[in-house]
Design a protein around this motif. Sequence first.
Motif: not given
Length: 650
Positions: A382-399
């Motif tokens: 999640l840390v890496e991919w938010e940097k790649e897409i340049g957005s933190n408009d992400v709903l994070s669902v974690k099992f």
Amino acid sequence: MLIIQSLRKTRLLKQMKFKRHYLPIVLILLVASALRFYKFAELPFTADEFSTVFRLHYDSLSDVIQIGMKELDNHPIGTQVFYYYYTHLFGEGEMAVKLPIILFGIFSVFMVFRLGKRWFGSSSGLFAASFMAVLQYSIAQSEIARMYGFGIPFILLMVDFWDKMLHEKFSFKNAAFFVLFASLCIYTHYFALLFAAIVGLSGLFLVKKENFIKYVLAGIAIVLLFLPTLNIFLYQLSKGGIEGWLGPFTFFYFFTYISYVFHHSWFVAGVLLVPMLLFFTFKLNKEANRYRYLSLIWFLTPMLFGFIYSYYVNNVTHERVLYFSFPFLLLFLASFIRKVDLKREMAMVLSILLVGTVSLFVERNHYKLFVKHRFKMVAESLVEWEKEIGSNDVLSVKFTREKIDRYYNKKYNFQDTTAVYLNAKSDIKDFIHLLENSTQEYLYFGRADIIDQTFLQLALSYYPVMLKKSYTYAGEVYLLKRGIGQFEWPCISWNYLKTFEPTKEDQSKNLNGLISNETYFGTIDALLDTLIFSKNNFIELSMNMMSLDTIDGAMLVASIEKDGELLDWRGISVDQFIEKDSVFYEAMFTIPFPDIKYSDNCRIKFMLWNRQGASYCIQNFKLITRAGNPYIYGFIDKIPFDKSSYCLSD
């Protein structure tokens, strides 16, 4: 003068010859060290290691023992007590915590050589140590800071002094060290305790008559040293038995275990068998035959006890507890290797080290997958991919386990403000409500724990664009995005769609679908082998429908049968998918074949089971077979080579 020079030359040659004979074991230890320290700085904690570290966070050692171990665990206290003091000195970082276990692993390779050399000759010792150095089984247990890697050097040292005590000299020194290391085994793990008991009982049949009383006294000393923690052992036993967290026991596990130990590989099996065939012999002296039989008995007996306990009480049979007796499987196999010259020893050692190392990297993909541990991957991706897409408009669902995830967020200085933590008990209806009301453009879906894969099927129905995915042992992560249309898996081996046209009577009710109150609707009956191409496959079912009654209770179900015998049955209530009355909804169900026991020539049935006879309007019934995570149980199971079938580019 010539005589003196000749003597010096002879002495020098002897010294050179003596040193050359050290080359094979030095090479083995260098390779063992390199493979265990490779990517040392990147090795993450496993779930069990987090458990060890988190249970150190009490106010006193007494609380660590009484609460952390006695109440919350089912193992002896030795490893936890060691780390209580060790982490006070060296900290709780991954490298600091793992360093002792890695050093113990390297030392264990040497001890296997030492026992093999003494019992069967140097060639046998090198054969066993070479495998101990390169097999994933022993490397993994040398990289996970738990009691399994701690116990193995204690066991080998205990056997070493036991052997000296019985067959060389029954001295106070040998007896004292035997008692010491046997006691350390007991304080490390209950299977190590079992192994120490088996070794001790074996000695009763081998000790000389004049030393029998002394040997019994040594055994009594071991029992007395165990007494301080006897109450913990009895309390843990009273809670329902040792271990008990594994799935159902099966006797076929033995074959899976042996295959796993040798990498599920014909190449490793070949390099195991070829030296045995080339240097094979039964012509060992009586003393060596004794050790051969002991090695086999010591390897098989703990497994037999484990099988019996697993069958009648709780399943305790897994690869980690069997690791305590594993070196004696190698020593048993090594007992058939006859003594050969140095050149042949080097050829044998090089062959085993080379094939084992290549298999470790290529066939087992050990370092890539082990470093990408599931809990770390769920937090890190999640840390890496938010940097790649340049957005933190992400709903994070974690099992995942929230405490572990927050550990990594703190480590990466990352604020996961939208994180929703779910588990195996989470409700599908609540998840649908979360997705219905989410406003984020992206959905991050990560799992490091057991889940119903229907949750992923639901997530893809709301966020049908898959931007990224990654797999590892028992873990997977996806970055999804909102979009138009339905998601389609790129790797599908079987696709079925049945649409239901409304009757004239149904059309008059302005319903675009078939109205039915049949008990069994849309039944599909097929040969399972024609639907799936791998044990790691999933079958996804979905039905577009609308409830027309106040009564409910219908289920999407799947059953697997063979020759009239029901092997597996599972289902999901469609009521969980209803968000609003008088509206069509899509009921979904994912069937996970990695978790299902089945055999060839089975039949599988799918249907809507309308238990209450309610009326439903049904538009279609869809099924697909898709590729799953090829590494889901890859730590033990074989990893498939056909990556294209799993849409893997790496």
